[in-house]
Design a protein around this motif. Structure first.
Motif, short mmCIF file in Angstrom:
data_model
loop_
_atom_site.label_atom_id
_atom_site.label_comp_id
_atom_site.label_asym_id
_atom_site.label_seq_id
_atom_site.Cartn_x
_atom_site.Cartn_y
_atom_site.Cartn_z
N ARG A 66 40.08 4.41 -54.14
CA ARG A 66 40.82 4.79 -55.35
C ARG A 66 42.21 5.30 -54.96
O ARG A 66 42.37 5.98 -53.94
CB ARG A 66 40.07 5.89 -56.12
N ASP A 67 43.20 4.96 -55.80
CA ASP A 67 44.56 5.44 -55.64
C ASP A 67 44.71 6.71 -56.47
O ASP A 67 44.98 6.67 -57.67
CB ASP A 67 45.55 4.37 -56.07
N VAL A 68 44.53 7.85 -55.83
CA VAL A 68 44.50 9.12 -56.54
C VAL A 68 45.89 9.48 -57.07
O VAL A 68 46.04 9.95 -58.20
CB VAL A 68 43.97 10.23 -55.61
N LYS A 69 46.94 9.24 -56.28
CA LYS A 69 48.29 9.62 -56.71
C LYS A 69 48.72 8.84 -57.94
O LYS A 69 49.35 9.38 -58.85
CB LYS A 69 49.27 9.39 -55.56
N LYS A 70 48.40 7.57 -57.99
CA LYS A 70 48.79 6.76 -59.14
C LYS A 70 48.06 7.21 -60.39
O LYS A 70 48.64 7.27 -61.49
CB LYS A 70 48.48 5.29 -58.85
N THR A 71 46.80 7.55 -60.25
CA THR A 71 46.02 8.02 -61.41
C THR A 71 46.57 9.33 -61.95
O THR A 71 46.68 9.53 -63.16
CB THR A 71 44.55 8.17 -61.03
N LEU A 72 46.93 10.26 -61.05
CA LEU A 72 47.47 11.54 -61.49
C LEU A 72 48.85 11.38 -62.13
O LEU A 72 49.20 12.10 -63.05
CB LEU A 72 47.55 12.50 -60.30
N THR A 73 49.65 10.42 -61.65
CA THR A 73 50.97 10.19 -62.24
C THR A 73 50.85 9.69 -63.67
O THR A 73 51.61 10.10 -64.57
CB THR A 73 51.75 9.18 -61.39
N LEU A 74 49.88 8.81 -63.91
CA LEU A 74 49.68 8.32 -65.27
C LEU A 74 49.17 9.43 -66.19
O LEU A 74 49.49 9.46 -67.38
CB LEU A 74 48.69 7.15 -65.26
N ARG A 75 48.41 10.36 -65.65
CA ARG A 75 47.86 11.43 -66.50
C ARG A 75 48.95 12.41 -66.92
O ARG A 75 48.89 12.98 -68.01
CB ARG A 75 46.75 12.17 -65.75
N LYS A 76 49.95 12.64 -66.07
CA LYS A 76 51.00 13.59 -66.42
C LYS A 76 51.79 13.15 -67.65
O LYS A 76 52.40 13.97 -68.33
CB LYS A 76 51.95 13.77 -65.23
N GLU A 77 51.82 11.85 -67.92
CA GLU A 77 52.56 11.37 -69.07
C GLU A 77 51.84 11.67 -70.38
O GLU A 77 52.44 11.61 -71.45
CB GLU A 77 52.78 9.86 -68.94
N MET A 78 50.55 11.99 -70.31
CA MET A 78 49.77 12.29 -71.51
C MET A 78 50.07 13.73 -71.96
O MET A 78 50.25 14.62 -71.14
CB MET A 78 48.27 12.12 -71.24
N THR A 79 50.13 13.93 -73.24
CA THR A 79 50.38 15.26 -73.79
C THR A 79 49.08 15.99 -74.01
O THR A 79 48.09 15.42 -74.48
CB THR A 79 51.14 15.14 -75.12
N VAL A 80 49.08 17.27 -73.66
CA VAL A 80 47.90 18.09 -73.82
C VAL A 80 47.98 18.78 -75.18
O VAL A 80 48.96 19.44 -75.50
CB VAL A 80 47.80 19.14 -72.69
N THR A 81 46.95 18.60 -75.97
CA THR A 81 46.91 19.18 -77.31
C THR A 81 45.82 20.23 -77.39
O THR A 81 44.87 20.22 -76.61
CB THR A 81 46.65 18.08 -78.35
N LYS A 82 46.00 21.11 -78.36
CA LYS A 82 45.00 22.14 -78.67
C LYS A 82 44.70 23.02 -77.46
O LYS A 82 43.56 23.22 -77.07
CB LYS A 82 43.71 21.51 -79.17
N VAL A 83 45.74 23.51 -76.82
CA VAL A 83 45.59 24.47 -75.74
C VAL A 83 45.88 25.84 -76.30
O VAL A 83 47.00 26.13 -76.70
CB VAL A 83 46.54 24.15 -74.57
N LYS A 84 44.86 26.67 -76.38
CA LYS A 84 44.97 27.97 -77.03
C LYS A 84 44.99 29.07 -75.99
O LYS A 84 44.17 29.09 -75.08
CB LYS A 84 43.82 28.19 -78.01
N THR A 85 45.95 29.98 -76.15
CA THR A 85 46.08 31.12 -75.25
C THR A 85 45.88 32.39 -76.05
O THR A 85 46.69 32.68 -76.94
CB THR A 85 47.46 31.13 -74.60
N PRO A 86 44.84 33.16 -75.80
CA PRO A 86 44.65 34.41 -76.54
C PRO A 86 45.76 35.40 -76.22
O PRO A 86 46.16 35.57 -75.08
CB PRO A 86 43.29 34.92 -76.05
N VAL A 87 46.30 36.04 -77.26
CA VAL A 87 47.34 37.04 -77.11
C VAL A 87 46.67 38.41 -77.04
O VAL A 87 45.95 38.81 -77.96
CB VAL A 87 48.34 36.98 -78.27
#
Length: 666
Positions: free
Chosen positions: A368-389
């Protein structure tokens, strides 16, 4: 440990697949954050940042059963939550190093409840499938049964004389397995031990029941058709299988599976009948996954080898032709029992893959090409990330912020003036000097005398050896015999290198016995000088468990060896006394008890003189002949005299014999 196999690599972070479907995976990162990933699309669903209620290190994770916990008061939910309501697994159970158990709602993204009863590290949490009860075990030697409706302790009892490391519930929900010094089978109604199993020498970290389902036409109840469970230890390269029976109590394991390293993650695909083989997937600490297929039909003397071994490696790109191994961290069977979900890489950048098993191939290496897979994942936007205040005053820091250890993130108070983002017209921009003054940074004063560090100092060499894992440097440092120099070297060592130093010393203590004499001084110095730092670590038991077990084993063996030494001393002294007695008897038998000496006669003196005077032997012969002649003449004359004397003697005898005749003659 990871695939590299270094003794200084930390233990794998806790992770848990969602039951049955394996669609969700909860991972605890090294920074204390807990992430929930969707394994189907490799997307991040939720992320929880440490705050006041999560200031301790996560030690274990578990998913609640589908709809296992219902809220006491149902409230109207928002429309935005209606989309997430389809997820059947919405409660994530988190055990911490301080003894608290946290219940998080993945739908709301907030803490639902906090269970407080343990006062030491929580090692395992398990949910009951039917009644929704929660069972937890801790390093404080106790097992707690929780009522999740009222969030209170339902029952608490002592599980072992040492910390309880793992739990497992039977398929029917009537029995509970606990692992401590021994594996115990508990009756949940009476809270009594029905059986005990012994066979592991180190800490048991994995327990799992292996039920065999009865056939459709079978009339026997399910619990009598067969019930097995497996166990794995932290330092054993095997998985033991035990049979649970009330009529035949077998003390040893009925079956063992061999591994290349200690187990990290275990998943099971049970069989539907006695004739169908069960499938077992074990992820080892060296990063490989072993798959076993076996029909449970009794005991088996020889250990079984894996049917298939799965390993992941890189393609060797970027000018490097040598592939590098990638660690498999966890795996789970899909509902079809023919495919699996693999979790590999690292907890910071996890990778997921669905793999169809081919048991006819004994070894599978996935490139498996791990670096290529991680590069493609960085382009995806992360939604619904909640940080308790959380307010900064409510945050409680429980761990020192030292490299290599996770620390809490204190909440930052945000000024309302900085939220505007734009400067008002007419305001002057602050200079860099004013900004640095506002930050109130206490710059260290320059030293009056510059002291350059010595490269040949023992503490510097020891630090280099620990960071580079160079055995040659460590061997040179550990040859120090001066106790004062050892204390000075350990005192100058940075605190984040204390645990690697103790692990290195523990490995050498288990080697040659003569080398252990030098290593004891290093252990004493490390524990005495850095006791405050070691006592502040919540996972100290897991990091120094091998040293504690080694010392406990030596202490227990010391009593037996002292008794054996006394018996051997008595035997040797008795044998020596017996041999000395035999030697004295043999010497006395060779010597005479009494010696008689005859006195020397005077006749022997002439002979001695004759022997001494050998020069006049002719004259002596002539004199001897003359003496012989004279003696012959004397004998003849004596013979005539003897005849006359004999006659006279005869008369005297006759006169003495017959006195009566004399009287008659008178």
């Amino acid at each position: 440990m990871a695939a590299a196999g270094s003794v200084y690599e930390p233990l794998p972070r806790p992770c848990a697949f969602s039951p049955r479907s394996r669609d969700l995976l909860a991972i605890s990162g090294v920074d204390g954050r807990i992430q929930v990933w969707d394994t189907r699309v490799a997307a991040l669903r939720r992320e929880y940042v440490p705050s006041a209620h999560l200031s301790a290190t996560c030690t274990c994770l578990a998913w609640a059963p589908a709809r296992g916990i219902q809220e006491a008061h149902q409230k109207k939910r928002r429309k935005s939550e209606a989309v997430d309501n389809d997820d059947p697994y919405d409660i994530l159970t988190i055990g911490t190093a301080t003894g608290d158990i946290l219940l998080y709602s993945t739908v709301k993204g907030e803490l639902q409840s906090k269970l407080v009863s343990h006062h030491r590290k929580v090692n395992c949490v398990r949910w009951h499938q039917d009644n929704g009860c929660l069972y937890s075990c801790s390093q404080d030697k106790h097992i707690v049964e929780w009522n999740t409706q009222t969030y209170k302790v339902k029952c608490k009892w002592k599980g072992d004389s040492v910390g309880v490391s793992s739990l497992c519930l039977s398929p029917d929900g009537k029995m509970l397995l606990s692992a401590g010094r021994t594996i115990k089978l508990w009756d949940l109604q009476t809270k009594e031990v029905t059986r005990q199993f012994t066979g592991h020498s180190t800490l048991v970290t994995s327990l799992m029941f292996m039920p065999i389902r009865a056939a459709a036409d079978s009339r026997s109840p399910p619990e009598t058709t067969g019930l097995y469970f497996l166990s794995g230890s932290i330092h054993d390269r095997l998985i033991s299988v035990w049979q649970v029976r009330t009529e035949m109590k077998q003390k040893s394991a009925v079956l063992t599976f061999t591994l290349t390293a200690s187990p990290v993650s275990i998943d099971l695909a049970p069989s539907d009948s006695k004739e169908e083989p069960m499938k077992l997937a074990v992820v080892c600490r060296d990063g490989q996954m072993h798959v076993f297929e076996h029909v449970l039909n009794g005991s088996h003397k020889k250990p079984l080898a894996p049917t298939c071994t799965v390993q992941i490696a890189t393609s060797g790109g970027d000018g490097d032709s040598t592939p590098k191994p990638v660690s498999i961290l966890s795996a789970g069977f899909c509902p079809d029992k023919q495919s699996m979900v693999l979790y590999y890489g690292s907890s910071m950048q996890p990778l997921f893959e669905k793999l169809v098993l081919k048991t006819d191939e004994p070894h599978m290496c996935l490139i498996r090409d791990v670096k290529k897979t991680l590069t493609l994942r960085k382009e995806m936007t992360v939604t619904k990330v909640k940080t308790p205040v959380v307010k900064a005053a409510d945050t409680k820091v429980l761990m020192p912020g030292i490299p290599g250890h996770s620390a809490t993130v204190t909440a930052m108070t945000v000024n309302s003036e900085t939220q505007e983002g734009k400067r008002k017209p007419g305001d002057q921009e602050d200079t860099i000097e004013d900004r640095l003054g506002a930050m109130d940074i206490a710059l260290p004063k320059p030293p009056t005398k510059t002291i350059l560090p010595r490269a040949d100092h023992f503490s510097v060499l020891l630090l280099q050896g620990l960071e580079s894992c160079d055995s040659n440097i460590l061997n040179k440092v550990f040859l120090i015999n001066n106790e004062t120099e050892i204390k000075r070297t350990v005192a100058k060592l940075p605190v984040h290198c204390v645990v690697p130093l103790v692990n290195e010393i523990t490995k050498r203590l288990q080697g040659h016995p003569n080398g252990a004499m030098f290593m004891v001084r290093w252990v004493k110095a490390a524990l005495v000088h850095h006791a405050p730092y070691l006592s502040a670590l919540p996972d100290l038991g897991a990091q120094l468990g091998s040293l504690y077990q080694f010392l406990e084993m030596r202490v227990k063996a010391m009593q037996k060896l002292s008794r054996l030494n006394g018996k051997l001393y008595l035997l040797i002294t008795q044998i020596g006394a017996f041999q000395m007695a035999q030697r004295t008897s043999m010497q006395s038998s060779k010597q005479a008890k009494l010696v008689y000496e005859e006195e020397s006669s005077e006749d022997e003196e002439p002979n001695k003189e004759h022997n001494a005077s050998d020069d006049n032997w002719e004259e002596e012969d002539e004199e001897a002949e003359e003496k012989e002649e004279e003696s012959e003449k004397e004998e003849e004359s004596e013979g005539s005299n003897e005849d006359s004397e004999e006659e006279m003697d005869v008369d005297k005898v006759n006169s003495d014999v017959d006195p009566g005749n004399e009287s008659e003659e008178e």
